[in-house]
Scaffold this motif. Sequence first.
Motif, short mmCIF file in Angstrom:
data_model
loop_
_atom_site.label_atom_id
_atom_site.label_comp_id
_atom_site.label_asym_id
_atom_site.label_seq_id
_atom_site.Cartn_x
_atom_site.Cartn_y
_atom_site.Cartn_z
N LEU A 191 1.46 -1.50 -0.32
CA LEU A 191 0.02 0.25 -0.01
C LEU A 191 0.49 1.55 -0.55
N LEU A 192 1.78 0.51 0.40
CA LEU A 192 2.79 2.82 1.03
C LEU A 192 3.36 2.85 -0.40
N ALA A 193 4.18 1.96 -0.79
CA ALA A 193 5.15 2.15 -2.07
C ALA A 193 4.34 2.47 -3.06
N GLY A 194 2.74 1.43 -3.74
CA GLY A 194 1.77 1.66 -4.53
C GLY A 194 1.67 3.60 -4.82
N TYR A 195 1.41 3.62 -3.45
CA TYR A 195 0.87 5.06 -2.98
C TYR A 195 1.42 6.27 -3.39
N THR A 196 2.54 6.33 -2.56
CA THR A 196 3.89 6.64 -3.26
C THR A 196 4.52 6.82 -4.65
N ILE A 197 4.66 5.67 -5.30
CA ILE A 197 5.01 5.53 -6.25
C ILE A 197 4.17 6.31 -7.43
N THR A 198 3.41 5.78 -7.26
CA THR A 198 1.62 6.63 -8.15
C THR A 198 1.78 7.58 -7.79
N LYS A 199 1.17 8.63 -7.17
CA LYS A 199 1.57 10.17 -6.95
C LYS A 199 2.77 10.91 -6.89
N GLY A 200 4.27 9.89 -7.10
CA GLY A 200 5.34 10.82 -7.12
C GLY A 200 4.91 10.57 -8.53
N ILE A 201 4.97 9.45 -9.28
CA ILE A 201 4.62 9.49 -10.79
C ILE A 201 3.76 10.68 -11.41
N VAL A 202 2.88 11.22 -10.81
CA VAL A 202 1.58 12.33 -10.76
C VAL A 202 2.18 13.44 -10.64
N LEU A 203 3.34 14.01 -10.03
CA LEU A 203 3.50 15.50 -9.46
C LEU A 203 5.09 15.59 -9.61
N GLY A 204 5.68 14.20 -9.99
CA GLY A 204 7.12 14.44 -10.79
C GLY A 204 8.12 14.49 -9.93
N SER A 205 7.68 13.51 -8.73
CA SER A 205 8.80 13.79 -7.67
C SER A 205 9.69 13.03 -7.44
N THR A 206 10.82 13.20 -7.89
CA THR A 206 11.83 12.03 -7.23
C THR A 206 12.40 12.10 -5.83
N ASP A 207 11.84 13.35 -5.17
CA ASP A 207 11.47 12.18 -3.63
C ASP A 207 11.01 11.03 -3.45
#
Length: 412
Positions: free
Chosen positions: A79-95
């Motif tokens: 859950l943590l990985a899926g949400y974080t990676i998905t949001k990171g891709i959408v926002l273009g956030s490297t962190d």
Amino acid sequence: MVALLLISFYYLSYRYPFQINSSTSSPTYADTPTWLQLGKYALIAAVLALAAIVNAVRGARRETISEAPFVLTRLSFALLAGYTITKGIVLGSTDMLVLGSGLAAGFILSGLSLKWRIDAGRLTRVIAVFALLAIIMEAIQVFLFLSQGRLPALAYKNSISVRFGSLLDDPNGFAVLVALALPVVFVVWKSRPVWRIVLCLALLVSLVLTQSFTGIAAVALALLAGSFALNWRRPLVMAGFLILVPPVVLGVWDYVTGSAVVQSVWLTKTGSVNDHASSLDALGAMGVADVLGFGIPTAAIESSYVSMISSVGLPFTVMYIILGLFGVTRLHKTIKSSQKDREIALHYGAYFYLIAYLIGSINMQFSQVFPVDLLYIVAICISLFKTSDLGQAGRPLTTTDAGLRMTPSHPR
């Protein structure tokens, strides 16, 4: 698992000899090229992919254990990985992608723990060798600074702010790794008490030389809290705690408050202290959407927890912390029941490291800093694995190139 430890311990060793890190935090270093920054993630991905493939091929016929702690841990990582990676891709956030990649590693490793065992002796040797090499590297850096004025990554000429970070060339990161290395050295070298004392003292001196107040406090509190939790039912040990700890703490406090050197170092930390204090301002400025994980991440937050709340929300941040606390609980039980030194050493290291990481993350950004963040995930997963004495006669040996030595897992 061994491969992940090797990458964590040695990948950044190029920094000091080639003076590559960040030009913004050092007047003598150049910025790290992009390919070097990405290289560690490529290596980690290759190791985990190979482990997953071997697990799928060789472990397909093995019965997967479905005990609740293991299933819940893996589900939490997913859950943590899926949400974080998905949001990171959408926002273009490297962190956020960095944070998510570590959590994805936890998902894969926790899955392996359902079917395989790890070689505690092998992992312990890797950590012990790292501790020894870290001490040697620290001594080399100090010698070159005193003899030739050679500066490490976080240092300035004609200043007391010269911070040594050993093989990582990262004072804050190396400081927390002492919580992993010190307990392992303490157990591994118990048959040679002189070397045991020398190496443990050398690690403590290296910790002080980082000038990382957060790291020093986190390691000290982890050692005290963890030792107290392990021994609170032993009257003689607890009596020793009550007799020795208060005078030592008061003595250290008296020295720190009265030392001109420490005061000079503290003056150099004014800007850093203000940056850390700003985390509270960032937390107070968050709205409901931010707290629930739907906001835009705030840049440059020093506290890991405030940064995570800004990135993925409070519920996911709490889940991230609980994963570490559950790891501490499992390791506590394992330490109390272990009989072999190699198992005790490995679990001691992971146990105290998790505590130090969780404490240090209150004030320091660890959740997106390699290798501190990856080792947090690895330590949690170590708490899941059963250990195996693979040198024991009659026990089958099988290995993977991913560094995880595998044998069939017996029913728990």
